[in-house]
Scaffold this motif. Sequence first.
Motif, short mmCIF file in Angstrom:
data_model
loop_
_atom_site.label_atom_id
_atom_site.label_comp_id
_atom_site.label_asym_id
_atom_site.label_seq_id
_atom_site.Cartn_x
_atom_site.Cartn_y
_atom_site.Cartn_z
N ALA A 131 -1.50 41.21 26.78
CA ALA A 131 -2.86 40.94 27.23
C ALA A 131 -2.94 39.64 28.03
O ALA A 131 -3.66 39.57 29.03
N ILE A 132 -2.19 38.64 27.60
CA ILE A 132 -2.16 37.37 28.34
C ILE A 132 -1.52 37.58 29.72
O ILE A 132 -2.00 37.05 30.73
N GLU A 133 -0.47 38.40 29.76
CA GLU A 133 0.16 38.72 31.06
C GLU A 133 -0.82 39.48 31.95
O GLU A 133 -0.90 39.22 33.17
N ILE A 134 -1.56 40.39 31.37
CA ILE A 134 -2.55 41.16 32.14
C ILE A 134 -3.64 40.23 32.67
O ILE A 134 -4.11 40.38 33.80
N ASP A 135 -4.03 39.27 31.86
CA ASP A 135 -5.08 38.32 32.26
C ASP A 135 -4.66 37.49 33.46
O ASP A 135 -5.50 36.99 34.21
N ASN A 136 -3.37 37.35 33.67
CA ASN A 136 -2.86 36.58 34.80
C ASN A 136 -2.76 37.40 36.08
O ASN A 136 -2.41 36.86 37.13
N ILE A 137 -3.04 38.69 35.98
CA ILE A 137 -3.04 39.54 37.18
C ILE A 137 -4.34 39.30 37.95
O ILE A 137 -5.42 39.22 37.37
N ASP A 138 -4.23 39.21 39.24
CA ASP A 138 -5.40 38.88 40.06
C ASP A 138 -6.17 40.13 40.47
O ASP A 138 -6.13 40.57 41.62
N CYS A 139 -6.85 40.73 39.49
CA CYS A 139 -7.78 41.81 39.81
C CYS A 139 -8.84 41.88 38.71
O CYS A 139 -8.58 41.51 37.56
N LYS A 140 -10.00 42.34 39.08
CA LYS A 140 -11.17 42.31 38.20
C LYS A 140 -10.98 43.12 36.93
O LYS A 140 -11.30 42.67 35.83
N SER A 141 -10.46 44.35 37.07
CA SER A 141 -10.31 45.21 35.90
C SER A 141 -9.31 44.64 34.91
O SER A 141 -9.51 44.71 33.69
N ALA A 142 -8.23 44.03 35.42
CA ALA A 142 -7.23 43.43 34.53
C ALA A 142 -7.84 42.30 33.72
O ALA A 142 -7.57 42.18 32.51
N LYS A 143 -8.63 41.49 34.35
CA LYS A 143 -9.29 40.38 33.65
C LYS A 143 -10.18 40.91 32.53
O LYS A 143 -10.19 40.37 31.41
N TRP A 144 -10.93 41.96 32.83
CA TRP A 144 -11.83 42.52 31.81
C TRP A 144 -11.04 43.12 30.65
O TRP A 144 -11.35 42.88 29.48
N ILE A 145 -10.02 43.91 30.98
CA ILE A 145 -9.19 44.54 29.95
C ILE A 145 -8.60 43.48 29.03
O ILE A 145 -8.65 43.60 27.80
N ALA A 146 -8.02 42.45 29.62
CA ALA A 146 -7.33 41.42 28.84
C ALA A 146 -8.28 40.62 27.96
O ALA A 146 -8.04 40.43 26.76
N LYS A 147 -9.35 40.15 28.55
CA LYS A 147 -10.26 39.28 27.80
C LYS A 147 -10.92 40.03 26.64
O LYS A 147 -11.08 39.49 25.53
N ASP A 148 -11.31 41.27 26.87
CA ASP A 148 -11.92 42.06 25.80
C ASP A 148 -10.91 42.33 24.69
O ASP A 148 -11.24 42.22 23.50
N ALA A 149 -9.67 42.65 25.06
CA ALA A 149 -8.63 42.93 24.05
C ALA A 149 -8.28 41.67 23.27
O ALA A 149 -8.16 41.71 22.04
N LEU A 150 -8.12 40.56 23.96
CA LEU A 150 -7.76 39.31 23.29
C LEU A 150 -8.84 38.87 22.30
O LEU A 150 -8.54 38.38 21.20
N ARG A 151 -10.09 39.06 22.69
CA ARG A 151 -11.19 38.69 21.80
C ARG A 151 -11.09 39.43 20.49
O ARG A 151 -11.28 38.87 19.40
N GLU A 152 -10.77 40.73 20.54
CA GLU A 152 -10.67 41.52 19.31
C GLU A 152 -9.37 41.27 18.57
O GLU A 152 -9.37 41.07 17.35
N LEU A 153 -8.26 41.27 19.28
CA LEU A 153 -6.96 41.18 18.61
C LEU A 153 -6.71 39.82 17.96
O LEU A 153 -5.96 39.72 16.99
N LYS A 154 -7.34 38.79 18.48
CA LYS A 154 -7.19 37.45 17.89
C LYS A 154 -8.25 37.16 16.82
O LYS A 154 -8.17 36.14 16.14
N SER A 155 -9.21 38.05 16.68
CA SER A 155 -10.33 37.80 15.78
C SER A 155 -9.90 37.73 14.32
O SER A 155 -8.91 38.36 13.91
N GLU A 156 -10.62 36.98 13.55
CA GLU A 156 -10.32 36.84 12.12
C GLU A 156 -10.41 38.19 11.42
O GLU A 156 -9.60 38.50 10.53
N LYS A 157 -11.38 38.99 11.83
CA LYS A 157 -11.56 40.31 11.21
C LYS A 157 -10.32 41.17 11.36
O LYS A 157 -9.84 41.79 10.40
N VAL A 158 -9.77 41.24 12.57
CA VAL A 158 -8.60 42.07 12.82
C VAL A 158 -7.37 41.48 12.14
O VAL A 158 -6.57 42.21 11.54
N GLN A 159 -7.22 40.18 12.20
CA GLN A 159 -6.06 39.55 11.56
C GLN A 159 -6.05 39.81 10.06
O GLN A 159 -5.01 40.13 9.47
#
Length: 237
Positions: free
Chosen positions: A193-221
């Motif tokens: 997801a961090i690698e995807i966030d470094n890709i320079d396109c709008k959809s990649a930024k959205w995919i990565a940021k939304d995934a990181l928010r959930e995957l790093k969350s205390e609830k998921v952990q």
Amino acid sequence: MNTIEDIVKKLEELSNPEEIEGMARFGINPKNTYGIRMPVLKSIAKECEKSHKLAAELWEIDTRETKIIASLVDIPNDVTPLQMDNWANEFDYWEICDQCCINLFRKTEFAYDKIYEWTKNDKEFVKRAGFALIAVLAVHDKKTDNEIFENLLKLTKREACDNRNFVKKAVNWALRQIGKKNTYLNKKSIEIAIEIDNIDCKSAKWIAKDALRELKSEKVQKAIVKKEEKLKKSNLK
């Protein structure tokens, strides 16, 4: 209820035109539908015997409800790669795509092969089906090695710049579901997801940021730790 006539009669009796407008707001094709909700369709399917022939006949009727019931009553071992391709090429909205993947395609021996084929396909809902399969297998396939899912993560990065709404949402779905399987895959999914966030396109930024928010969350952990503790205890018995 084992004949086409019985099923269609039941659908006609339960038809709810008022639901159709609401379905359209959620991206469900309002054409060729009886406006019947999923719990009711699952109930109807339970009254039918599993039958590959019945599923084929239901699919050919070409309504939302008959196609979904087809995915529920078909027999996975009787499904062929050609059938999967034919059905996938008829997908024209997200619901029928996802229901076929959840109810039927994931249970076939060709599921992983189709992931690699369909995620390269140019058609929006065929490509979505490839990523939907990843997502549902990440949830339901308890036996496949981490290495397989780690390889599938590469596909999410490869297709992260497909800006079509139902593709990028499916890429994100696949990434998040792999990342919720266990600690190891959570770590690998966050890295991708961090690698995807470094890709320079709008959809990649959205995919990565939304995934990181959930995957790093205390609830998921916490949920992952709890799942692994439960599995460990089960293995000790």
